[in-house]
Design an enzyme around this catalytic site. Structure first.
Site, PDB file in Angstrom:
ATOM      1  N   GLY A  37      -6.205  10.327  22.297  1.00 17.01           N
ATOM      2  CA  GLY A  37      -4.871  10.524  21.820  1.00 17.01           C
ATOM      3  C   GLY A  37      -3.807   9.961  23.233  1.00 17.01           C
ATOM      4  O   GLY A  37      -4.123   9.860  24.016  1.00 17.01           O
ATOM      5  N   TYR A 143     -22.565   9.582  15.261  1.00 17.50           N
ATOM      6  CA  TYR A 143     -21.252   9.988  14.734  1.00 17.50           C
ATOM      7  C   TYR A 143     -21.258  10.665  13.349  1.00 17.50           C
ATOM      8  O   TYR A 143     -20.692  11.820  13.003  1.00 17.50           O
ATOM      9  CB  TYR A 143     -20.234   8.864  14.740  1.00 17.50           C
ATOM     10  CG  TYR A 143     -18.836   9.241  14.171  1.00 17.50           C
ATOM     11  CD1 TYR A 143     -17.783  10.016  14.830  1.00 17.50           C
ATOM     12  CD2 TYR A 143     -18.515   8.711  12.975  1.00 17.50           C
ATOM     13  CE1 TYR A 143     -16.689  10.338  14.129  1.00 17.50           C
ATOM     14  CE2 TYR A 143     -17.278   9.079  12.174  1.00 17.50           C
ATOM     15  CZ  TYR A 143     -16.466   9.656  12.744  1.00 17.50           C
ATOM     16  OH  TYR A 143     -15.308   9.884  12.228  1.00 17.50           O
ATOM     17  N   LYS A 147     -20.061  14.497  12.122  1.00 15.27           N
ATOM     18  CA  LYS A 147     -19.011  14.809  11.374  1.00 15.27           C
ATOM     19  C   LYS A 147     -19.665  15.558  10.244  1.00 15.27           C
ATOM     20  O   LYS A 147     -19.071  16.565   9.687  1.00 15.27           O
ATOM     21  CB  LYS A 147     -18.278  13.663  10.797  1.00 15.27           C
ATOM     22  CG  LYS A 147     -17.528  12.914  11.953  1.00 15.27           C
ATOM     23  CD  LYS A 147     -16.530  13.690  12.719  1.00 15.27           C
ATOM     24  CE  LYS A 147     -15.421  14.041  11.943  1.00 15.27           C
ATOM     25  NZ  LYS A 147     -14.203  14.690  12.864  1.00 15.27           N
TER      26      LYS A 147
HETATM   27  N1  LIG Z   1      -9.269   7.035  11.378  1.00 16.75           N
HETATM   28  C1  LIG Z   1     -10.209   7.177  10.470  1.00 16.75           C
HETATM   29  O1  LIG Z   1     -10.484   6.190   9.632  1.00 16.75           O
HETATM   30  C2  LIG Z   1     -11.094   8.409  10.231  1.00 16.75           C
HETATM   31  C3  LIG Z   1     -11.891   8.321   9.472  1.00 16.75           C
HETATM   32  C4  LIG Z   1     -12.846   9.408   9.005  1.00 16.75           C
HETATM   33  C5  LIG Z   1     -12.441  10.679   9.889  1.00 16.75           C
HETATM   34  N2  LIG Z   1     -11.612  10.368  10.767  1.00 16.75           N
HETATM   35  C6  LIG Z   1     -11.535  11.709  11.601  1.00 16.75           C
HETATM   36  O2  LIG Z   1     -10.132  11.982  11.563  1.00 16.75           O
HETATM   37  C7  LIG Z   1      -9.867  12.582  12.900  1.00 16.75           C
HETATM   38  C8  LIG Z   1      -8.661  12.031  13.666  1.00 16.75           C
HETATM   39  O3  LIG Z   1      -9.249  10.575  14.104  1.00 16.75           O
HETATM   40  P1  LIG Z   1      -8.174   9.439  14.423  1.00 16.75           P
HETATM   41  O4  LIG Z   1      -8.418   8.278  13.843  1.00 16.75           O
HETATM   42  O5  LIG Z   1      -6.718  10.210  14.409  1.00 16.75           O
HETATM   43  O6  LIG Z   1      -8.638   9.364  16.055  1.00 16.75           O
HETATM   44  P2  LIG Z   1      -7.794   9.595  17.326  1.00 16.75           P
HETATM   45  O7  LIG Z   1      -8.764   9.292  18.544  1.00 16.75           O
HETATM   46  O8  LIG Z   1      -6.547   8.821  17.446  1.00 16.75           O
HETATM   47  O9  LIG Z   1      -7.573  11.202  17.593  1.00 16.75           O
HETATM   48  C9  LIG Z   1      -8.656  12.012  17.969  1.00 16.75           C
HETATM   49  C10 LIG Z   1      -7.919  13.096  18.950  1.00 16.75           C
HETATM   50  O10 LIG Z   1      -8.936  14.156  19.444  1.00 16.75           O
HETATM   51  C11 LIG Z   1      -8.470  14.043  20.773  1.00 16.75           C
HETATM   52  N3  LIG Z   1      -9.672  14.778  21.351  1.00 16.75           N
HETATM   53  C12 LIG Z   1     -10.649  13.816  21.719  1.00 16.75           C
HETATM   54  N4  LIG Z   1     -11.624  14.712  22.451  1.00 16.75           N
HETATM   55  C13 LIG Z   1     -11.183  15.831  22.665  1.00 16.75           C
HETATM   56  C14 LIG Z   1     -11.464  16.769  23.325  1.00 16.75           C
HETATM   57  N5  LIG Z   1     -12.633  17.031  23.920  1.00 16.75           N
HETATM   58  N6  LIG Z   1     -10.425  18.198  23.492  1.00 16.75           N
HETATM   59  C15 LIG Z   1      -9.660  18.050  22.785  1.00 16.75           C
HETATM   60  N7  LIG Z   1      -8.794  16.759  22.022  1.00 16.75           N
HETATM   61  C16 LIG Z   1      -9.851  15.806  21.945  1.00 16.75           C
HETATM   62  C17 LIG Z   1      -7.968  12.731  21.282  1.00 16.75           C
HETATM   63  O11 LIG Z   1      -7.397  12.864  22.496  1.00 16.75           O
HETATM   64  C18 LIG Z   1      -7.211  12.173  20.220  1.00 16.75           C
HETATM   65  O12 LIG Z   1      -5.914  12.712  20.077  1.00 16.75           O
HETATM   66  C19 LIG Z   1     -11.109  12.528  13.770  1.00 16.75           C
HETATM   67  O13 LIG Z   1     -11.671  13.871  13.743  1.00 16.75           O
HETATM   68  C20 LIG Z   1     -11.944  11.533  12.853  1.00 16.75           C
HETATM   69  O14 LIG Z   1     -13.353  11.901  13.190  1.00 16.75           O
HETATM   70  C21 LIG Z   1     -11.009   9.492  11.202  1.00 16.75           C
END
Ligand SMILES: NC(=O)c1ccc[n+]([C@@H]2O[C@H](COP(=O)([O-])OP(=O)(O)OC[C@H]3O[C@@H](n4cnc5c(N)ncnc54)[C@H](O)[C@@H]3O)[C@@H](O)[C@H]2O)c1
Length: 315
Positions: A37, A143, A147
């Site tokens: 993030g 992954y 999930k």
């Molecule tokens: N973007 C997609 O298409 C998609 C699809 C299916 C599921 N998801 C899920 O949605 C969620 C958000 O994804 P996103 O696309 O916003 O990704 P992103 O990488 O922008 O967000 C993930 C956030 O988690 C934080 N993070 C990672 N490791 C961490 C830790 N150890 N401690 C605290 N924070 C931590 C990161 O800094 C980041 O802010 C995730 O759980 C992802 O698996 C996303």
């Protein structure tokens, strides 16, 4: 006014949720260690949120972040198939252990409901479209396993402890703030930025693989509905969150090329390990239980996204 915790609140999806809650006047705490993030996603609102800059892998810190919280959106994760293939250990620790710490924190602090960012990768490459929540999961990558494990934990905590948990299986989310320039970036973001820079993107595979691309505004809406829906309709359940439409990578490429004025055809490379071939969701369950209906369609979403990248990365 309720107290919300958003894990991963500095990320793409999490930061949009933070903004939506602040806009309605809710109290927002964010747990994020900025692993993927961005600080700039929170900078304009830092004085309006309670930021816990800690890792999901730190059980005590996660418990502290849950204290006094009513509702949790658990978005924090290492959200990448290829990264989990290359480095399975850190993604296991964050995605599985981190989710467990979060659930323990929620249970011990008496939170009411956890809405979990689950993933369509749970379906794998099995036959049968559209994907329905009743299909047996067949995760392909570390992954996807991680999930899915989070979902199972969410459901167990509902059954065993009565914690209201709701799992939203996101299908290929795109939109403003999705990081476009990391080796693990989503395809839409990466292509848009490369085209704007005059670079030719590579499609892995033949480009006929389809995705149920879903604009970020639809995901925010689904989360807000999931937190408000009556427990008897949603607690302990899993819902597909998507648009219910399939667009191939070749079609997506062509539209992005039109929107960005990019004149070249794509390069093609070998398909990647762990990638699913197709994704298309049945969203009936979310429609019926949450009242969810996508508000922003594919083309409109692409237009908004390209406009945002143009502003953000101009020059
Ligand atoms: N973007 C997609 O298409 C998609 C699809 C299916 C599921 N998801 C899920 O949605 C969620 C958000 O994804 P996103 O696309 O916003 O990704 P992103 O990488 O922008 O967000 C993930 C956030 O988690 C934080 N993070 C990672 N490791 C961490 C830790 N150890 N401690 C605290 N924070 C931590 C990161 O800094 C980041 O802010 C995730 O759980 C992802 O698996 C996303």
């Amino acid at each position: 006014m309720a107290n919300y915790l958003i894990t991963g609140g500095a990320g793409f999806i999490g930061s949009h949720l933070v903004q939506a809650l602040l806009d309605r006047g809710d109290q927002v705490r964010v747990l994020d260690n900025f692993e993927t993030g961005l600080r700039k996603n929170l900078e304009p609102i830092l004085d309006r949120i309670d930021l816990h800059e800690v890792s999901l892998t730190d059980a005590d810190a996660v418990l502290r972040a849950c204290e006094g919280i009513d509702f949790i959106f658990h978005e924090g994760a290492l959200p990448s198939v290829p990264r989990s293939v290359k480095e399975p250990r850190p993604s296991h620790a964050i995605n599985i252990d981190g989710t467990f710490h979060l659930l323990e924190g929620a249970r011990q602090s008496g939170a009411r409901r956890v809405v979990y960012a689950a993933s369509s990768s749970a379906y794998g490459n099995q036959p049968g479209f559209p994907r329905v929540e009743t299909m047996a999961p067949q995760p392909l990558s570390p992954y996807a396993v991680q999930k899915l494990t989070g979902e199972l934990y969410m459901q167990a905590y509902h059954r065993v402890y009565g914690l209201e948990t709701v799992c939203l299986r996101y299908f290929n989310i795109f939109g403003a703030r999705q990081v476009p320039d990391s080796p693990y970036s989503g395809v839409m973001a990466r292509f848009a930025l490369m085209m704007m820079r005059g670079e030719r993107p590579t499609i892995f595979g033949d480009g006929e693989q389809g995705r149920d691309f879903t604009h970020i505004d639809n995901v925010v809406l689904a989360n807000l509905l999931a937190v408000e829906a009556p427990a008897e309709k949603v607690a302990g359940r899993v819902f597909n969150i998507a648009c219910g439409e399939r667009h191939t990578l070749n079609q997506t490429y062509a539209l992005l090329a039109t929107l960005t004025g990019f004149p070249h055809p794509p390069l093609y490379g070998p398909a990647r390990d762990g990638d699913v071939r197709d994704s298309l969701a049945d969203i009936t369950a979310a429609r019926e239980a949450l009242g969810y209906a996508p508000q922003v369609g594919f083309e409109e979403g692409l237009r908004r996204t390209v406009a945002w990248y143009r502003d953000e990365f101009a020059g």
